[in-house]
Motif scaffolding. Sequence first.
Motif, PDB file in Angstrom:
ATOM      1  N   GLY A  43      15.359  -4.100  76.196  1.00 40.73           N
ATOM      2  CA  GLY A  43      15.064  -4.787  77.452  1.00 40.73           C
ATOM      3  C   GLY A  43      13.661  -4.494  77.948  1.00 40.73           C
ATOM      4  O   GLY A  43      12.941  -5.394  78.395  1.00 40.73           O
ATOM      5  N   ASN A  44      13.250  -3.227  77.874  1.00 42.82           N
ATOM      6  CA  ASN A  44      11.897  -2.856  78.302  1.00 42.82           C
ATOM      7  C   ASN A  44      10.843  -3.561  77.453  1.00 42.82           C
ATOM      8  O   ASN A  44       9.823  -4.031  77.969  1.00 42.82           O
ATOM      9  N   LYS A  45      11.074  -3.632  76.145  1.00 45.82           N
ATOM     10  CA  LYS A  45      10.126  -4.296  75.248  1.00 45.82           C
ATOM     11  C   LYS A  45      10.030  -5.783  75.594  1.00 45.82           C
ATOM     12  O   LYS A  45       8.929  -6.347  75.653  1.00 45.82           O
ATOM     13  N   SER A  46      11.155  -6.428  75.855  1.00 45.43           N
ATOM     14  CA  SER A  46      11.159  -7.850  76.213  1.00 45.43           C
ATOM     15  C   SER A  46      10.410  -8.089  77.522  1.00 45.43           C
ATOM     16  O   SER A  46       9.623  -9.023  77.637  1.00 45.43           O
ATOM     17  N   GLU A  47      10.660  -7.231  78.516  1.00 47.75           N
ATOM     18  CA  GLU A  47       9.953  -7.364  79.799  1.00 47.75           C
ATOM     19  C   GLU A  47       8.451  -7.188  79.618  1.00 47.75           C
ATOM     20  O   GLU A  47       7.658  -7.907  80.235  1.00 47.75           O
ATOM     21  N   ALA A  48       8.047  -6.259  78.769  1.00 46.50           N
ATOM     22  CA  ALA A  48       6.618  -6.027  78.530  1.00 46.50           C
ATOM     23  C   ALA A  48       5.953  -7.238  77.891  1.00 46.50           C
ATOM     24  O   ALA A  48       4.829  -7.607  78.243  1.00 46.50           O
ATOM     25  N   VAL A  49       6.658  -7.893  76.964  1.00 47.44           N
ATOM     26  CA  VAL A  49       6.112  -9.091  76.309  1.00 47.44           C
ATOM     27  C   VAL A  49       5.929 -10.212  77.329  1.00 47.44           C
ATOM     28  O   VAL A  49       4.886 -10.873  77.377  1.00 47.44           O
ATOM     29  N   VAL A  50       6.937 -10.415  78.184  1.00 44.54           N
ATOM     30  CA  VAL A  50       6.863 -11.474  79.190  1.00 44.54           C
ATOM     31  C   VAL A  50       5.782 -11.155  80.221  1.00 44.54           C
ATOM     32  O   VAL A  50       4.982 -12.017  80.591  1.00 44.54           O
ATOM     33  N   LEU A  51       5.734  -9.912  80.684  1.00 45.41           N
ATOM     34  CA  LEU A  51       4.710  -9.491  81.643  1.00 45.41           C
ATOM     35  C   LEU A  51       3.314  -9.729  81.070  1.00 45.41           C
ATOM     36  O   LEU A  51       2.449 -10.296  81.749  1.00 45.41           O
ATOM     37  N   SER A  52       3.100  -9.357  79.838  1.00 44.40           N
ATOM     38  CA  SER A  52       1.806  -9.542  79.182  1.00 44.40           C
ATOM     39  C   SER A  52       1.437 -11.021  79.076  1.00 44.40           C
ATOM     40  O   SER A  52       0.283 -11.400  79.282  1.00 44.40           O
ATOM     41  N   ALA A  53       2.419 -11.856  78.772  1.00 39.19           N
ATOM     42  CA  ALA A  53       2.158 -13.296  78.645  1.00 39.19           C
ATOM     43  C   ALA A  53       1.734 -13.898  79.985  1.00 39.19           C
ATOM     44  O   ALA A  53       0.790 -14.697  80.043  1.00 39.19           O
ATOM     45  N   TYR A  54       2.416 -13.516  81.077  1.00 36.16           N
ATOM     46  CA  TYR A  54       2.023 -14.028  82.402  1.00 36.16           C
ATOM     47  C   TYR A  54       0.627 -13.540  82.790  1.00 36.16           C
ATOM     48  O   TYR A  54      -0.178 -14.302  83.308  1.00 36.16           O
TER      49      TYR A  54
END
Length: 84
Positions: free
Chosen positions: A7-18
């Motif tokens: 979950g943390n890895k997924s959130e980091a990917v989305v945060l980085s994309a935004y």
Amino acid sequence: MLKYETGNKSEAVVLSAYLGAGFTVSIPFGSGVIYDLLVDNGSKIFKIQVKTAWIRKDVVHINLFADNPKAKCEYHIKTAKLIL
């Protein structure tokens, strides 16, 4: 990998994309909120809940549930780049 690590890895990917797209992103403090990120496009703030999906036999799988089945839910599916 443990569930929270995924979950943390997924959130980091989305945060980085935004952030890469030029949005302002905030992370809520503490626990108990129903969203993972706040995304500001300059005129509106969006609550974002990140979900992790996986692909098996050319089918995208995702687990969704709601604590309150009577709650109004909107799902907006956006195309994302899969980063391995």
